[in-house]
Design an enzyme around this catalytic site. Structure first.
Site, PDB file in Angstrom:
ATOM      1  N   SER A  65       0.839  -1.203   0.000  1.00  0.00           N
ATOM      2  CA  SER A  65       0.000   0.000   0.000  1.00  0.00           C
ATOM      3  C   SER A  65       0.871   1.249   0.000  1.00  0.00           C
ATOM      4  CB  SER A  65      -0.927  -0.003   1.216  1.00  0.00           C
ATOM      5  OG  SER A  65      -0.182   0.179   2.388  1.00  0.00           O
TER       6      SER A  65
ATOM      7  N   ARG B 152       0.369   3.346  -3.559  1.00  0.00           N
ATOM      8  CA  ARG B 152      -0.348   4.618  -3.446  1.00  0.00           C
ATOM      9  C   ARG B 152       0.400   5.708  -4.202  1.00  0.00           C
ATOM     10  NH1 ARG B 152      -0.464   4.773   1.493  1.00  0.00           N
ATOM     11  NH2 ARG B 152      -2.591   4.075   1.873  1.00  0.00           N
TER      12      ARG B 152
ATOM     13  N   ASN C  84      -0.760   7.301  -7.979  1.00  0.00           N
ATOM     14  CA  ASN C  84      -1.041   8.722  -8.144  1.00  0.00           C
ATOM     15  C   ASN C  84      -0.184   9.348  -9.226  1.00  0.00           C
ATOM     16  OD1 ASN C  84      -3.006  10.160  -6.237  1.00  0.00           O
ATOM     17  ND2 ASN C  84      -2.103   8.560  -4.977  1.00  0.00           N
TER      18      ASN C  84
END
Lengths: 271, 156
Positions: free
Chosen positions: A201, A205, A209
């Site tokens: 994670s 993440r 993005n």
């Protein structure tokens, strides 16, 4: 698609999203033995540039009235120090705070490469003879995985260092459900998931993005190649997305830094 | 997008960068900032102390001023009292002196009066004798009538 040499949109996007690969045949066969030269070189340059500049200021840091440059560096320092101090209640100055500073500045710099207009930069890289050059290291999953992996190892290192090997193993088998032998497998499975999910994670993440941001820039670039209205809307929306991206770039760097601090301080504390 | 050696290379670069920051970037900044913080807090403490001592000095000043004023007033009062005393004394002395002068003048006058009386008495007795001689046409034996004459003179 400013350059008419692309035959299809998918070729344009694929070109801009592929890395400059260097095959490390001396390390062995296989697709793993490949180095993304663009990600790696850009990351190194940005790391040396940003931390080097801060180091140049820090080296001559005076306790008296600071120069404007020093005041700026101290502003960043104070920000990181505050954030870390709120989460971690140990001696943060020996490792965690400087590590957080490194993570924040480095990731911020790598993210900020997204602001460079891709097609113009592609021309520039082309002049240097680099025909496949992805300038944003954090939109390469290898970079974010590399960073998360580093944090992961630090997490385990501090876990063992603080609690001892026995304490750490005890925690893996006896938390969170209790120390009964019957729940050892469940505990272990739980901790395994935690140890796997944290770096995943953490890194995905940031990667998601930055990658998505790049793709949207590319799509707007494609639109701009379709005609006058495309140029107008592509420019306006591109500018809008770039402005919004200022937030994303800083926010993702901040989140990555905060998660690093949180993971490392969790490793210091018992369950 | 595929996982490859880049990941390991980046992790190593990350580790080196962290080591660099821990070793060379963070400590001087921390030192400078902590030193400045200490200097500022010291400065503030010194300022506070200065303020306090200033207050004490002002208080002391006022006290001293008051004391001096009081003393001054006391001295002035004493001087006034002393002056009054001196004046009183002078008055007394002058009065005494005057009295004395008056008394001596009086006694002198008395003396003078007595002397004049004596003289007059003598002259009157001589005149009386001369008058009596003329009346009696005869020398009065001064020796014989001395007693009588003296008595006469006394009566005058």
């Amino acid at each position: 698609m400013a350059d008419s040499s692309y035959n299809s949109p998918s070729e344009y996007i694929g070109h801009h999203l592929s890395n400059n690969e260097l095959h490390l045949d001396f390390l062995g066969e296989g697709s793993f033995m490949t180095l993304h030269l663009d990600s790696f070189v850009m990351a190194i340059i940005l790391g040396i540039l940003s931390m080097g500049l801060i180091w140049l200021v820090a080296r001559k840091a005076s306790a008296g009235v600071p120069t404007k440059t020093q005041a700026f560096v101290e502003l960043i320092f104070g920000f990181i120090d505050d954030q870390v101090g709120n989460i971690f209640h140990g001696n943060r100055h020996s490792f965690i705070a400087p590590a957080a500073l490194t993570v924040f500045i480095w990731v911020l710099m790598m993210n900020a490469m997204d602001f460079l207009p891709i097609d113009i930069m592609a021309k520039f890289y082309g002049m240097l003879g680099l025909y496949e050059w992805k300038a944003v290291p954090t939109s390469d999953v290898n970079t974010t995985f590399g960073l998360a992996l580093g944090v992961w190892f630090l997490m385990i290192y501090f876990g063992i260092k603080v609690k001892g090997m026995g304490g750490w193993l005890h925690e893996i088998f006896c938390a969170p459900f209790g120390s009964s032998v019957w729940v050892w497998p469940a505990n272990f499975l739980f901790n395994l998931i935690e140890y796997v999910s944290k770096p995943l994670s953490h890194s995905l993440r940031l990667f998601g993005n930055m990658y998505a941001g790049e793709v949207i820039f590319l799509l707007l670039g494609l639109w701009a190649a379709t005609g006058v209205s495309g140029i107008i809307f592509g420019s306006i929306l591109g500018a809008g997305w770039a402005i919004f991206h200022i937030l994303i770039v800083v926010l993702q760097a901040y989140i990555f830094m905060m998660l690093t601090v949180v993971y490392l301080s969790m490793a210091h504390e018992g369950h | 997008m595929n996982i490859n050696f880049t990941m390991i290379a980046q992790a190593i670069a990350f580790a080196i960068l962290i080591w660099f920051t821990v070793k060379f970037v963070w400590p001087p900044l921390l030192n400078a900032i902590e030193k400045r913080q200490k200097e500022i807090s010291d400065g503030l403490a010194a300022a506070q102390e200065g303020k306090l001592s200033l207050e004490v000095a002002a208080k002391k000043n006022a006290e001293t001023l008051n004391e001096v004023k009081q003393k001054g007033a006391e001295i002035v009062g004493q001087a006034e009292k002393r002056a009054a005393e001196i004046v009183e004394q002078a008055k007394n002395v002058a009065k005494d002196e005057g009295d004395r002068i008056i008394a001596s003048a009086k006694s002198e006058i008395d003396q003078e009066v007595n002397r004049a009386k004596e003289e007059l008495r003598g002259q009157i007795s001589t005149l009386a004798i001369q008058g009596a001689e003329k009346i009696l046409d005869k020398e009065i034996d001064k020796k014989v009538h001395a007693d009588m004459l003296t008595k006469l003179a006394k009566d005058l």
